[in-house]
Write an enzyme that holds these catalytic residues in place. Structure first.
Site, mmCIF file in Angstrom:
data_model
loop_
_atom_site.group_PDB
_atom_site.id
_atom_site.type_symbol
_atom_site.label_atom_id
_atom_site.label_comp_id
_atom_site.label_asym_id
_atom_site.label_seq_id
_atom_site.Cartn_x
_atom_site.Cartn_y
_atom_site.Cartn_z
ATOM 1 N N ALA A 110 0.774 -1.237 0.000
ATOM 2 C CA ALA A 110 0.000 0.000 0.000
ATOM 3 C C ALA A 110 0.809 1.292 0.000
ATOM 4 C CB ALA A 110 -0.945 0.009 1.203
ATOM 5 N N GLY A 113 0.534 5.257 -0.081
ATOM 6 C CA GLY A 113 -0.837 5.432 0.369
ATOM 7 C C GLY A 113 -1.789 6.043 -0.625
ATOM 8 N N GLY A 114 -1.353 6.285 -1.865
ATOM 9 C CA GLY A 114 -2.242 6.889 -2.846
ATOM 10 C C GLY A 114 -3.498 6.081 -3.081
ATOM 11 N N LYS A 115 -3.343 4.790 -3.307
ATOM 12 C CA LYS A 115 -4.506 3.955 -3.603
ATOM 13 C C LYS A 115 -5.284 3.629 -2.326
ATOM 14 C CE LYS A 115 -2.351 2.182 -7.816
ATOM 15 N NZ LYS A 115 -1.090 2.934 -7.732
ATOM 16 N N ASP A 133 2.255 -2.686 4.197
ATOM 17 C CA ASP A 133 3.486 -2.627 3.416
ATOM 18 C C ASP A 133 4.582 -3.367 4.163
ATOM 19 O OD1 ASP A 133 4.309 -0.932 0.799
ATOM 20 O OD2 ASP A 133 6.056 -1.315 2.067
ATOM 21 N N ASP A 178 -1.180 -3.830 -5.723
ATOM 22 C CA ASP A 178 -0.445 -2.868 -6.546
ATOM 23 C C ASP A 178 1.020 -3.285 -6.445
ATOM 24 O OD1 ASP A 178 -0.124 -0.541 -8.152
ATOM 25 O OD2 ASP A 178 0.560 0.549 -6.382
ATOM 26 N N CYS A 231 3.012 -0.509 -12.606
ATOM 27 C CA CYS A 231 3.364 0.684 -13.387
ATOM 28 C C CYS A 231 4.514 0.342 -14.329
ATOM 29 C CB CYS A 231 3.708 1.861 -12.478
ATOM 30 S SG CYS A 231 5.043 1.551 -11.305
#
Length: 455
Positions: A110, A113-115, A133, A178, A231
């Site tokens: 995580a 923390g954006g998502k 995390d 992610d 990404c």
């Protein structure tokens, strides 16, 4: 920018006639985005409040491009958690995921923390959000961002996927992976990623991603949703990995999701023996949209429902241990927060009611931090301040975002002001920023030392 030679050869072979428009994007400036925090402010209210020159990101209703020269990260509204600075393509992941209030959701990798904070907006402070995390320093940053955004229903952990899988079998309604990746989609944003990249690194990332997915799927309920994102452009970490995962786990299927029309489909011709639906995975290409590279796959778990027993949390039963908190709350708050209380050392939290026993897990933030029990007194936390609105406290002092006083507060300085003695919520244009304690018109500063502005 000097891109790795092997990367150029690989992408040219993959993209063919698309290679030239793709590679020319590296001559463009990176895109900058911010996402409004709807837990604190409505879109129309922010647009009426801000002086930033913003342009709508087409796939996110509360996402906006901004000019880098405006530096929204050095604005009081950022400290108040009114928005999160996030790369525009990264915002697409949670928009595809569409979490719901009341669900149990895991963000497995995580940080920063954006998502996680985007998921929390959809959840509207209802349900359980576990944000994890594996790296301790990154987990602490994650926890700080959860706090800044005023999130009440999150538990932040610092664990391996394997240890979480043992604690949470078939537990979550949705899981986001992610995944740590080779970062090819972020070369323009983070040139240092070029130095780390190699073909061997891509293979190592794919192996790690497979292990993470194998653990994540154990924690998902039947009929639950698993969202995988990276990404990077590498098929080894994207279509090929998801294709093999579905072959290895035939109770999972790839879902088709309606998305923004400039997003692309996954490339089935990059896969040997493509499974059904591999073309429903999603690609974000920098030569098609104004954003960096991203990949998203949405998977659904099928099969018979599994039954598991989970060890329940042990809340505080002795109300005397809440005495100092209740005294503070009655004196300073118009509405007293209620819920499942636990003490984590001397720190008092309200834990999401859906959370199970946390013993032997590395927990950074076990819920909504209310404050700390000192000797015969209760000291409210910064997290409590940032999750409150001005009308929820008995005393508050408001300043405009361009005032000298708000800058002094962010620097940790004391200042003189008229008001009621005792704890005061400091607000910027009506939005909570932190605590101050007023005594004889002198406001003692309680903005956390580690967050204070140096200039």
């Amino acid at each position: 920018m000097q891109l790795p030679d092997d990367f150029l050869v690989k992408m040219k072979d993959l993209l063919n006639e698309e290679f030239e428009p793709f590679i020319t994007t590296y001559n463009d400036k990176q895109t900058n985005g911010l996402r409004l925090n709807t837990l604190k402010i409505k879109k129309e209210d922010f647009l009426n409040l801000t002086s930033f020159a913003l342009k709508q990101i087409p796939w996110v209703d509360v996402g906006f491009y901004y000019n880098h020269e405006e530096r929204p990260g050095k604005h009081p509204y950022h400290e108040a958690g009114l928005y999160y600075i996030q790369e525009p393509s990264a915002m697409a992941v949670v928009e595809v995921m569409t979490p719901q209030p009341g669900e149990k959701i895991l963000d497995l990798s995580a940080a920063p923390g954006g998502k996680t904070t985007h998921i929390a907006q959809y959840m509207k402070q209802q349900g359980l959000l576990v944000a994890n995390d594996i790296h301790p320093s990154r987990a602490r940053i994650l926890s700080q961002n959860v706090e800044r955004m005023g999130i009440r229903n999150a538990v932040v952990t610092n664990e391996t996927p394997e240890r979480l899988a043992k604690r949470f079998p078939s537990f979550f309604d949705r899981i986001l992976v992610d995944a740590p990746c080779s970062g090819e989609g972020m070369f323009r944003k983070n040139p240092l990623a070029c130095d780390e990249w190699s073909l061997n690194y891509v293979e190592a990332c794919a192996r790690r991603q497979k292990n993470i997915l194998d653990q994540a799927c154990q924690m998902l309920k039947t009929e639950g949703q698993l969202v995988y994102s990276t990404c990077t452009f590498s098929p080894e970490e994207n279509e090929q990995l998801i294709n093999q995962f579905v072959k290895d786990h035939p109770n999972f299927e790839i879902e088709r999701i309606d998305v923004y029309d400039q997003f692309s489909s996954g490339r089935s011709h990059w896969v040997d023996g493509p499974v059904k639906g591999i073309e429903h995975t999603i690609r974000l290409w920098p030569h098609h949209i104004k954003g960096e590279g991203h990949f998203i796959a949405v998977l659904r778990k099928n099969g018979a429902r599994e039954q598991h027993k989970y060890k329940q949390l042990r809340p505080i039963k002795n109300k005397n241990r809440l005495k100092d908190y209740l005294t503070f709350a009655k004196e300073n708050l118009r509405t007293i927060p209620k819920g499942t209380f636990i003490l984590f050392g001397d720190d008092l939290y309200i834990v999401p009611s859906e959370m199970i026993l946390m013993d032997h897990l590395k927990v950074i933030r076990p819920g909504w931090h209310l404050g700390t029990n000192k000797k015969n007194r209760f000291q409210p936390s910064h997290a409590l301040a940032l999750s409150l609105k001005a009308n929820e406290v008995k005393h508050h002092v408001n300043f405009s975002s361009d005032s000298h006083d708000i800058l002094a507060y962010l620097k940790g300085e004391a200042f003189r002001v008229q008001g009621e003695n005792g704890w005061n919520l400091i607000t910027v244009d009506g939005y909570s920023l932190g605590w101050g304690k007023l005594s004889n018109q002198l406001m003692k500063n309680h903005f956390p030392k580690g967050l204070r502005w140096m200039s």
